[in-house]
Each structure stands twice: as C-alpha cells, then as structure tokens.
Scaffold this motif. Structure first.
Motif, PDB file in Angstrom:
ATOM      1  N   THR A  44       9.287  92.169 -14.239  1.00 32.41           N
ATOM      2  CA  THR A  44      10.136  91.036 -13.881  1.00 32.41           C
ATOM      3  C   THR A  44      11.305  90.842 -14.843  1.00 32.41           C
ATOM      4  N   SER A  45      11.350  91.634 -15.917  1.00 31.77           N
ATOM      5  CA  SER A  45      12.453  91.519 -16.867  1.00 31.77           C
ATOM      6  C   SER A  45      13.732  92.062 -16.248  1.00 31.77           C
ATOM      7  N   PRO A  46      14.857  91.364 -16.384  1.00 38.55           N
ATOM      8  CA  PRO A  46      16.119  91.875 -15.823  1.00 38.55           C
ATOM      9  C   PRO A  46      16.497  93.237 -16.378  1.00 38.55           C
ATOM     10  N   LEU A  47      16.214  93.488 -17.652  1.00 42.21           N
ATOM     11  CA  LEU A  47      16.568  94.768 -18.237  1.00 42.21           C
ATOM     12  C   LEU A  47      15.727  95.890 -17.644  1.00 42.21           C
ATOM     13  N   THR A  48      14.407  95.677 -17.542  1.00 39.75           N
ATOM     14  CA  THR A  48      13.541  96.696 -16.954  1.00 39.75           C
ATOM     15  C   THR A  48      13.923  96.979 -15.511  1.00 39.75           C
ATOM     16  N   THR A  49      14.201  95.943 -14.747  1.00 41.37           N
ATOM     17  CA  THR A  49      14.600  96.128 -13.352  1.00 41.37           C
ATOM     18  C   THR A  49      15.902  96.897 -13.236  1.00 41.37           C
ATOM     19  N   ALA A  50      16.873  96.575 -14.089  1.00 43.73           N
ATOM     20  CA  ALA A  50      18.163  97.272 -14.041  1.00 43.73           C
ATOM     21  C   ALA A  50      18.008  98.747 -14.375  1.00 43.73           C
ATOM     22  N   ILE A  51      17.196  99.068 -15.383  1.00 40.29           N
ATOM     23  CA  ILE A  51      16.977 100.473 -15.746  1.00 40.29           C
ATOM     24  C   ILE A  51      16.282 101.217 -14.618  1.00 40.29           C
ATOM     25  N   ALA A  52      15.266 100.605 -14.004  1.00 42.79           N
ATOM     26  CA  ALA A  52      14.544 101.261 -12.914  1.00 42.79           C
ATOM     27  C   ALA A  52      15.460 101.530 -11.728  1.00 42.79           C
ATOM     28  N   MET A  53      16.300 100.560 -11.362  1.00 48.46           N
ATOM     29  CA  MET A  53      17.187 100.751 -10.221  1.00 48.46           C
ATOM     30  C   MET A  53      18.221 101.842 -10.496  1.00 48.46           C
ATOM     31  N   ASP A  54      18.725 101.890 -11.717  1.00 50.77           N
ATOM     32  CA  ASP A  54      19.730 102.906 -12.038  1.00 50.77           C
ATOM     33  C   ASP A  54      19.117 104.304 -12.043  1.00 50.77           C
ATOM     34  N   LEU A  55      17.939 104.466 -12.626  1.00 44.07           N
ATOM     35  CA  LEU A  55      17.293 105.780 -12.626  1.00 44.07           C
ATOM     36  C   LEU A  55      16.989 106.245 -11.208  1.00 44.07           C
ATOM     37  N   GLU A  56      16.599 105.313 -10.348  1.00 42.01           N
ATOM     38  CA  GLU A  56      16.325 105.685  -8.961  1.00 42.01           C
ATOM     39  C   GLU A  56      17.605 106.134  -8.260  1.00 42.01           C
ATOM     40  N   ARG A  57      18.717 105.478  -8.536  1.00 39.37           N
ATOM     41  CA  ARG A  57      19.984 105.884  -7.920  1.00 39.37           C
ATOM     42  C   ARG A  57      20.434 107.254  -8.419  1.00 39.37           C
ATOM     43  N   ARG A  58      20.054 107.629  -9.605  1.00 38.84           N
ATOM     44  CA  ARG A  58      20.444 108.927 -10.160  1.00 38.84           C
ATOM     45  C   ARG A  58      19.521 110.063  -9.724  1.00 38.84           C
ATOM     46  N   GLY A  59      18.510 109.764  -8.939  1.00 38.33           N
ATOM     47  CA  GLY A  59      17.682 110.822  -8.388  1.00 38.33           C
ATOM     48  C   GLY A  59      16.314 110.975  -9.012  1.00 38.33           C
ATOM     49  N   PHE A  60      15.873 110.028  -9.840  1.00 39.18           N
ATOM     50  CA  PHE A  60      14.550 110.097 -10.445  1.00 39.18           C
ATOM     51  C   PHE A  60      13.522 109.386  -9.562  1.00 39.18           C
ATOM     52  N   ILE A  61      12.281 109.787  -9.713  1.00 36.27           N
ATOM     53  CA  ILE A  61      11.156 109.019  -9.175  1.00 36.27           C
ATOM     54  C   ILE A  61      10.645 108.151 -10.317  1.00 36.27           C
ATOM     55  N   VAL A  62      10.751 106.838 -10.177  1.00 38.16           N
ATOM     56  CA  VAL A  62      10.468 105.904 -11.264  1.00 38.16           C
ATOM     57  C   VAL A  62       9.113 105.258 -11.030  1.00 38.16           C
ATOM     58  N   TYR A  63       8.232 105.395 -11.992  1.00 36.21           N
ATOM     59  CA  TYR A  63       6.928 104.744 -11.972  1.00 36.21           C
ATOM     60  C   TYR A  63       6.933 103.647 -13.035  1.00 36.21           C
ATOM     61  N   VAL A  64       6.797 102.413 -12.590  1.00 31.58           N
ATOM     62  CA  VAL A  64       6.809 101.261 -13.487  1.00 31.58           C
ATOM     63  C   VAL A  64       5.369 100.811 -13.710  1.00 31.58           C
ATOM     64  N   ILE A  65       4.960 100.738 -14.965  1.00 37.64           N
ATOM     65  CA  ILE A  65       3.591 100.338 -15.285  1.00 37.64           C
ATOM     66  C   ILE A  65       3.411  98.852 -14.969  1.00 37.64           C
ATOM     67  N   THR A  66       2.394  98.552 -14.186  1.00 40.00           N
ATOM     68  CA  THR A  66       2.090  97.176 -13.784  1.00 40.00           C
ATOM     69  C   THR A  66       0.673  96.833 -14.200  1.00 40.00           C
ATOM     70  N   SER A  67       0.436  95.543 -14.366  1.00 41.85           N
ATOM     71  CA  SER A  67      -0.900  95.077 -14.757  1.00 41.85           C
ATOM     72  C   SER A  67      -1.412  93.962 -13.852  1.00 41.85           C
ATOM     73  N   THR A  68      -0.532  93.386 -13.034  1.00 48.19           N
ATOM     74  CA  THR A  68      -0.946  92.296 -12.152  1.00 48.19           C
ATOM     75  C   THR A  68      -0.407  92.545 -10.749  1.00 48.19           C
ATOM     76  N   LYS A  69      -0.975  91.820  -9.785  1.00 46.63           N
ATOM     77  CA  LYS A  69      -0.508  91.910  -8.414  1.00 46.63           C
ATOM     78  C   LYS A  69       0.907  91.375  -8.266  1.00 46.63           C
ATOM     79  N   GLU A  70       1.244  90.379  -9.095  1.00 47.84           N
ATOM     80  CA  GLU A  70       2.600  89.822  -9.020  1.00 47.84           C
ATOM     81  C   GLU A  70       3.644  90.872  -9.405  1.00 47.84           C
ATOM     82  N   ASP A  71       3.312  91.702 -10.399  1.00 51.50           N
ATOM     83  CA  ASP A  71       4.244  92.758 -10.787  1.00 51.50           C
ATOM     84  C   ASP A  71       4.448  93.758  -9.648  1.00 51.50           C
ATOM     85  N   GLU A  72       3.385  94.125  -8.973  1.00 50.12           N
ATOM     86  CA  GLU A  72       3.509  95.062  -7.855  1.00 50.12           C
ATOM     87  C   GLU A  72       4.334  94.462  -6.717  1.00 50.12           C
ATOM     88  N   GLU A  73       4.108  93.189  -6.441  1.00 48.20           N
ATOM     89  CA  GLU A  73       4.884  92.551  -5.382  1.00 48.20           C
ATOM     90  C   GLU A  73       6.368  92.492  -5.741  1.00 48.20           C
TER      91      GLU A  73
END
Length: 404
Positions: free
Chosen positions: A120-149
């Motif tokens: 839910t951090s803006p920085l983590t979200t921004a990095i994940a979205m940018d890596l996905e746009r550059r062609g990576f498969i991004v796996y974000v470590i989650t610990s709760t259902k809210e994070d997955e949602e």
C-alpha cells in the motif's frame, strides 16, 4: 610454270606498276608546289603552351595557416568544441536509451523481480507499476488479504502477490521451494509456442519508513523500538535470507532502498529512524561484501527527496511550496533498471534531491555545525518535547522521503 604461278606473278607486276605510278605523281605535285611557293617561306609554328600558373590558396590552406599562427587559441577552440560535442552525444544517448526487460523469441516475458515492501506504500506501488511497464514479471510479497486485494485493484496482469509467511519458517521454506520450481520449469506463452524459462533478475527491498515513531528518546517506549526494529530491520533481513538461495542460483541482484537525509544528519527526535537506517546500511554493506565473494552484487540506494505524482496530501503540498521540489521518481526507476542490468553496478546509489549532499555533510561536518545549520541550538520549551513533525508520521510521509 603452272597457271597459278603465272597468275601470281602477273598480279604482283601490275601492283608494282600501279604503286610506282602513284609515287611518281606525288613527286611531280611536290616539285610544282616548291616552284610555286616563294623562297624562304616556312609554315607557321604552333602557338606555345600557356605559361603554368598556380591556383589561389583554398579555404583549407587559409585555415591551416591561421591555425599555425594561433596555436594556443586553436587548441582552446578545439577542446571546447570537442568537449561540448561529447557531452551532447552522451546526453542524447542517455535520453534515448531504451530500458526494457529481456523477452523470449516469441515475445513472452522472461525476467521476474521480487519486490519486498508495503504493497500500500506509494513508493512500492510506483516501483511495481514501472517495472511491469518495462517488461518484468513483478512479484510483491504480501502478508495479509488486504495487501492482495490492493494489488489486484491495480489491474496489472504481471503484478502478482507473493505470499511469504515470515512468522513460520517451515511454511516459508515450502513457499520458497514452490516459487523455485515455478521459475525453473518450462513455460509456454500460448498453445504451440516454444518453451522458455524464467529468470530472477533481482530482489528489491523497500522498507516502509512512513510509520516510524517520531519523538524524544525519553518518551519512546520499548514497544515502539521493538516494533520498528522488527518491522523494518528484522523483516528486511529475513526476506533477504529466504531469497539468497535463489539469488545465488540465478545470479541475481539484491537492491535495498532506504531514506538517507535523516540518517545522515541524525537530527533530534528522529532516533528510531536514524537507528533503523544505520542498521540497514550496515546490513547492506555486509551483504554486498559476502555476495562479492561469489561474483554477485548488492546495491544500496540512498534516497533523498523524491516526488511521486498523484499521491500528495494538502499538507505536503503546503510544505513543498515552501521548499525546493523533489527529484522526479523517473530517475529512481531508471536507476533501479540500470542496477538490475549493468554488468558491474555500483554498491551505493544516491537518488533524489539532497541524498548525496546530506551524506557528505553528515560524514564530514561536525555534529555541532550541523545542528547550528539546521537551527537546532535550543531544546523546545514545552515539557512534553513534542515536535511539529511528530504529527506528520502518517503514511503520506513516504511520498517525499525525508524533507529537511
């Protein structure tokens, strides 16, 4: 005498008589001309060739002579022009450089990245979205259902949750084994496509400093220290420990991102944040030394003031209007990609306004001078010693990442 011989002799005789008659005719004509022309007459001689002239000096010859007469000035001009051309070329080549992840022959994505940070951090979200746009498969470590949602709401097919239970080591080991099997097996982008395998490009650790408690050391409870050390330091170290076997096998990189301004200046009422940042910096240095023995790399990103568009609150806008704007987050995205793909990346990266300068100030200037520069000569008069910044310890503080 045969008839053939007689015919040949007769033809030769006639030819000789004809040639003699022609020769006698030309001699008679020449004798008549000599008698007709006056004595001493000679035909005119052909005109002599024009005198050889040299063409005037060309423009290049003029330039050569001027350079020979003005050696020092010419060297200065050439140095200035050459340096400017090199700088323009470097700037243009850097600007147009395409940073894209590698793909298979059929266009399928082959590089995966594990991102360990608060989803839910803006920085983590921004990095994940940018890596996905550059062609990576991004796996974000989650610990709760809210994070997955939260990740599923991003509607990105290649930004996926990675459930890793750090509380139960046995369960975490099983999850890592399944992830290892997933990366190692063959994949097909579509029916009939050639098989390809995935590779782990890197592990990016982004501890969230937005919830770090701010206040005087006398009022910070042991629970606040324990929460910060467990959630920021121990959590980061545990994720790195679980990822090390995969990093070693796939020859991947480990990137650690921490704020740098507060940890460099070590101002009052920021003891927890300074301690956590220093601990993570020491961990990054030790990890880099260990991985270098295996020919691998660990990079420590020291972040300054970085702006994330679209995630600012009203109070942050007021503060930013009174200070210098931060660095665009695009610089951070490009630096992360370069650290993942460079053949020999640097151990330390300074990204963001104030990151490098405050690091130098905190390392070389005496603490008294730093305090005087920041205007911290006297302690607050109120007994509870609460600072105005203690009210700004919400999650929005991770957007600007240390504004002093």
């Amino acid at each position: 005498m045969t008839d053939a011989q007689w015919f040949i002799d007769s033809a030769r005789k006639q030819y000789n008589e004809l040639a003699g008659g022609v020769e006698r005719h030309f001699e008679s004509v020449a004798t008549q001309l000599r008698d007709w022309l006056p004595e001493g007459f000679q035909p005119p001689r052909p005109p002599p060739p024009p005198p050889r002239t040299f063409t005037p000096a060309t423009y290049w010859n003029h330039v050569n002579r001027w350079v020979s007469r003005n050696t020092a000035l010419s060297a200065g001009i050439f140095a200035f022009v050459g340096t400017g051309a090199v700088l323009v070329f470097i700037q243009r080549s850097t600007h147009v450089k395409k940073r894209r992840a590698r793909k298979s022959n059929n266009g399928a994505r082959t590089e995966a990245v594990v991102l360990a940070g608060s989803p839910t951090s803006p920085l983590t979200t921004a990095i994940a979205m940018d890596l996905e746009r550059r062609g990576f498969i991004v796996y974000v470590i989650t610990s709760t259902k809210e994070d997955e949602e939260h990740l599923r709401k991003q509607s990105r097919a290649d930004v996926l949750p990675f459930d890793l239970d750090l509380i139960h080591p046995d369960k975490a080991e099983g999850q890592m084994q399944r992830f290892h099997h997933f990366l190692s097996r063959h994949h097909h982008a579509f029916d009939g496509a050639s098989a390809h395998r995935l590779t782990l490009a890197g592990v990016i650790l982004v501890p969230d400093f937005s919830t770090v408690t701010v206040g005087s050391i006398a009022q910070l409870s042991p629970e606040a220290w324990a929460t910060a050390l467990n959630a920021k330091v121990l959590h980061t170290i545990t994720v790195a420990r679980h990822m090390l076997p995969l990093v070693t096998e796939f020859k991947s990189r480990i990137l650690l991102l921490t704020p740098n301004v507060v940890s460099s200046l070590r101002p009052p009422y920021r003891a927890i944040e300074s301690t956590v940042s220093s601990a993570l910096g020491a961990f990054a240095a030790s990890l880099s030394s260990e991985l270098s023995l295996q020919g691998l790399h660990a990079c420590h990103f020291k972040l300054g003031n970085i702006e994330i568009a679209g995630s600012k609150q009203k109070r942050d806008e007021i503060k930013r209007a009174r200070s210098m704007p931060g660095t665009s987050i695009r610089k951070l995205h490009e630096a992360i990609f370069d650290a993942l793909h460079s053949s020999n990346p640097s151990r330390t990266w300074h990204v963001g306004r104030g990151s490098l300068i405050y690091d130098l100030i905190g390392s070389w200037m005496p603490s008294g001078v730093v305090s005087w520069t920041m205007g911290l000569q006297h302690a607050p008069r109120n007994e509870d010693q609460q600072t105005p910044e203690s009210e700004d310890s919400s999650s929005d503080r991770s957007i600007t990442w240390e504004k002093v």
